[in-house]
Design a protein around this motif. Structure first.
Motif, PDB file in Angstrom:
ATOM      1  N   GLY A  78       0.815  -1.204   0.000  1.00  0.00           N
ATOM      2  CA  GLY A  78       0.000   0.000   0.000  1.00  0.00           C
ATOM      3  C   GLY A  78       0.852   1.259   0.000  1.00  0.00           C
ATOM      4  N   ASP A  81       1.968   1.972  -3.477  1.00  0.00           N
ATOM      5  CA  ASP A  81       0.887   2.519  -4.307  1.00  0.00           C
ATOM      6  C   ASP A  81       0.594   3.978  -3.973  1.00  0.00           C
ATOM      7  OD1 ASP A  81       0.380   0.287  -5.896  1.00  0.00           O
ATOM      8  OD2 ASP A  81      -0.907  -0.626  -4.391  1.00  0.00           O
ATOM      9  N   THR A 240      -5.845   1.598   0.602  1.00  0.00           N
ATOM     10  CA  THR A 240      -5.323   0.844  -0.534  1.00  0.00           C
ATOM     11  C   THR A 240      -5.202  -0.639  -0.207  1.00  0.00           C
ATOM     12  OG1 THR A 240      -4.075   2.794  -1.219  1.00  0.00           O
ATOM     13  CG2 THR A 240      -3.404   0.697  -2.160  1.00  0.00           C
ATOM     14  N   GLY A 243      -8.606  -2.167  -0.287  1.00  0.00           N
ATOM     15  CA  GLY A 243      -9.037  -2.311  -1.673  1.00  0.00           C
ATOM     16  C   GLY A 243      -8.364  -3.477  -2.362  1.00  0.00           C
ATOM     17  N   GLY A 244      -7.055  -3.675  -2.081  1.00  0.00           N
ATOM     18  CA  GLY A 244      -6.356  -4.802  -2.673  1.00  0.00           C
ATOM     19  C   GLY A 244      -6.896  -6.136  -2.198  1.00  0.00           C
ATOM     20  N   VAL A 380      -5.914  -5.157 -12.706  1.00  0.00           N
ATOM     21  CA  VAL A 380      -5.728  -4.354 -11.500  1.00  0.00           C
ATOM     22  C   VAL A 380      -5.327  -2.933 -11.884  1.00  0.00           C
ATOM     23  CG1 VAL A 380      -4.380  -4.126  -9.385  1.00  0.00           C
ATOM     24  CG2 VAL A 380      -5.076  -6.383 -10.163  1.00  0.00           C
ATOM     25  N   GLN A 384      -3.583   0.220  -7.207  1.00  0.00           N
ATOM     26  CA  GLN A 384      -3.574  -0.951  -6.318  1.00  0.00           C
ATOM     27  C   GLN A 384      -2.627  -2.034  -6.814  1.00  0.00           C
ATOM     28  OE1 GLN A 384      -7.791  -1.673  -6.577  1.00  0.00           O
ATOM     29  NE2 GLN A 384      -8.179  -0.763  -4.572  1.00  0.00           N
ATOM     30  N   ARG A 385      -1.749  -1.688  -7.753  1.00  0.00           N
ATOM     31  CA  ARG A 385      -0.930  -2.714  -8.411  1.00  0.00           C
ATOM     32  C   ARG A 385       0.060  -3.363  -7.443  1.00  0.00           C
ATOM     33  NH1 ARG A 385      -0.073  -0.425 -13.272  1.00  0.00           N
ATOM     34  NH2 ARG A 385      -1.806  -1.709 -13.989  1.00  0.00           N
ATOM     35  N   THR A 387      -0.072  -3.413  -4.231  1.00  0.00           N
ATOM     36  CA  THR A 387      -0.825  -4.115  -3.191  1.00  0.00           C
ATOM     37  C   THR A 387      -1.274  -5.483  -3.682  1.00  0.00           C
ATOM     38  OG1 THR A 387      -1.606  -2.000  -2.333  1.00  0.00           O
ATOM     39  CG2 THR A 387      -2.800  -3.956  -1.639  1.00  0.00           C
ATOM     40  N   THR A 443     -12.191  -1.924 -10.154  1.00  0.00           N
ATOM     41  CA  THR A 443     -12.018  -0.816  -9.212  1.00  0.00           C
ATOM     42  C   THR A 443     -12.774  -1.148  -7.951  1.00  0.00           C
ATOM     43  OG1 THR A 443     -13.911   0.358 -10.144  1.00  0.00           O
ATOM     44  CG2 THR A 443     -11.730   0.903 -11.031  1.00  0.00           C
ATOM     45  N   THR A 444     -12.306  -0.627  -6.852  1.00  0.00           N
ATOM     46  CA  THR A 444     -12.944  -0.893  -5.579  1.00  0.00           C
ATOM     47  C   THR A 444     -13.393   0.399  -4.964  1.00  0.00           C
ATOM     48  OG1 THR A 444     -10.851  -0.792  -4.424  1.00  0.00           O
ATOM     49  CG2 THR A 444     -11.585  -2.955  -5.141  1.00  0.00           C
ATOM     50  N   THR A 446     -14.320   2.709  -1.670  1.00  0.00           N
ATOM     51  CA  THR A 446     -13.801   2.816  -0.309  1.00  0.00           C
ATOM     52  C   THR A 446     -14.810   3.498   0.566  1.00  0.00           C
ATOM     53  OG1 THR A 446     -12.772   4.922  -0.864  1.00  0.00           O
ATOM     54  CG2 THR A 446     -11.428   2.935  -1.121  1.00  0.00           C
TER      55      THR A 446
END
Length: 446
Positions: A78, A81, A240, A243-244, A380, A384-385, A387, A443-444, A446
């Motif tokens: 995180g 990111d 982050t 989200g991951g 991804v 968030q890559r 993570t 996508t996530t 939050t």
């Protein structure tokens, strides 16, 4: 008539210079990142023993390293990111300089423990960060559909080559210092025992880490990102990470990648735990068995590098990245099963078959990983890559640790190999069902 885009060498000639530069820098970073662990691999356990630590204490040092990596894997992903790839890679290199110096020069359990903990923190910081930098850079040049597999494959080959080179050099240096006119003894005497011949590969690894930090700070350039503040980092990292973690639950392909990493971790744990004992049993002595295992490990790294280099070809021949992962993991499972069916035999043919199985496993892992991560990066988002790569690494490590406990409790013989081979084969079969890898990244909220 053959179309030019189908020829890899012509494709590279048509690529923008920025992509070729990014690929070259990524390969260099991979080599500099993994050469020090290779240098320490052959000598670190022996160095700890030479410092007077018992085998149980040595195991405790490596456990401290592993637990640190596991605890920091997601937070550091995180951080990469949120804060950026270059500063996190530089921090990892700087921590490793201190860690390798402490391990190479430390003479007490406390100092050595501090070195292993710092080494674990640095490993967590570096986990997936260089790969995330490469993907970000290439996609900034050519968009989200940019070709990633070739660069990822060459990075994997560079990693394997660095580990193999480090393993050979790290094993040869103490032997060379101990041979001839007693240079190693004079070095130890001149430093009051702080520097032993077994310390030299580790201290050389610290010097390589200095070069790594300088290279990262002077050469790596990142696509623009919002300026990070202390508040944004403290707030952004937990968001982050969460989200991951959600990615695997929301996307079938990401979940498949994570489950595959867990299956691979299971097989790796079995090989690392069981193969040294097999080589000792084969040679009849601990010293010769250790040398045989070092040579076998080096051959495995070479096969892994060859597999990584062949990853783009595997995807073209198989027809897609997903089919390539299926075939390559099937080869891995076949290699582990060969190790299983020869576990109770000690004749020459069984030994040859076991070596073939060991090499097939590493060849398949090397070819599967770039194809697998190519699919992951298309699913991804950049934010968030690192993570996601950390979650993948954590899946491998945690299941590997659990497998190590299970395998250690089983009787030696074919059963542990066959069980882990079956787990790996199950991971391969996850890829029988295709998925749309061209869809937009997940996508996530939050």
């Amino acid at each position: 008539m053959t179309k030019l885009p189908e020829l890899p060498e012509l494709q590279e000639d048509l690529e923008p210079p920025g992509i070729r530069t990014a690929r070259r820098r990524y390969v260099t970073v991979c080599a500099l990142l993994w050469l020090p662990p290779g240098l320490g691999m052959a000598s670190m356990v022996l160095l700890f023993s030479e410092r007077g630590l018992s085998l149980a204490a040595v195991a405790g040092l490596f456990a401290a390293h592993s637990l640190t990596v596991a605890a920091l894997e997601l937070p550091t992903g995180g951080l990469s990111d949120v804060l950026g790839r270059r500063p996190v890679l530089a921090m990892a290199g700087a921590l490793n300089v201190v860690a390798f110096a402490l391990v190479g020069l430390g003479t007490t359990a406390g100092v050595l423990t501090a070195g292993m903990v710092l080494m674990g923190a640095a490993r967590a910081l570096a986990s997936g960060t260089a790969e995330a930098w490469y993907v970000d850079t290439v996609q900034a040049h050519s968009g989200p559909d940019a070709e990633l597999r070739t660069g990822l494959a060459r990075g994997g080959s560079a990693t394997s080559a660095a580990l193999a080179t480090g393993l050979l050099l790290g094993g040869a240096l103490p032997w060379l210092l101990g041979a001839g006119p007693g240079l190693g003894a004079r070095l130890s005497e001149a430093t009051s025992g702080a520097v032993l011949p077994l310390s030299v590969p580790v201290l050389l690894g610290a010097a390589v880490r200095v070069a790594f930090v300088c290279y990262v700070l002077t050469v790596l350039r990142e696509p623009p990102r919002p300026a990070a503040t202390v508040r944004s980092v403290l707030r952004g990292v937990p968001v982050t990470v969460l989200g991951g973690l959600r990615l695997g639950g929301r996307d079938a392909l990401v979940r498949r990648v994570l489950l595959t990493a867990a299956a691979v971790g299971s097989a790796l744990a079995a090989i690392e735990l069981l193969m040294p004992g097999r080589t000792v049993a084969l040679t009849g002595a601990t010293g010769s068995g250790a040398m045989a295992y070092a040579a076998l490990s080096c051959a495995g790294f070479v096969c892994g590098g060859v597999g990584s280099h062949l990853a783009p070809l595997a995807a073209r021949v198989a027809g897609s990245g997903e089919r390539a992962v299926l075939v390559c993991l099937g080869v891995c499972a076949g290699g582990v099963l060969l190790l299983g069916v020869t576990a109770s035999a000690a004749h020459l043919l069984a030994t040859a078959v076991a070596v073939v199985g060991f090499c097939l496993f590493h060849l398949g892992i090397g070819a599967a990983s770039p194809n697998e991560n190519d699919l992951l990066h298309r699913r991804v988002p950049s934010a968030q890559r690192a993570t996601a790569l950390s979650v993948q690494s954590l899946s491998l490590q945690l299941v590997g640790a659990l497998t190590g406990l299970i395998v250690g409790a089983l009787r030696p013989g074919p059963l542990p190999w066959l069980l882990t081979g079956a787990v790996l084969l199950s991971g391969a079969l996850l890829w029988l069902r295709g998925a749309d890898v061209r869809s937009k990244p997940v996508t996530t909220t939050t």
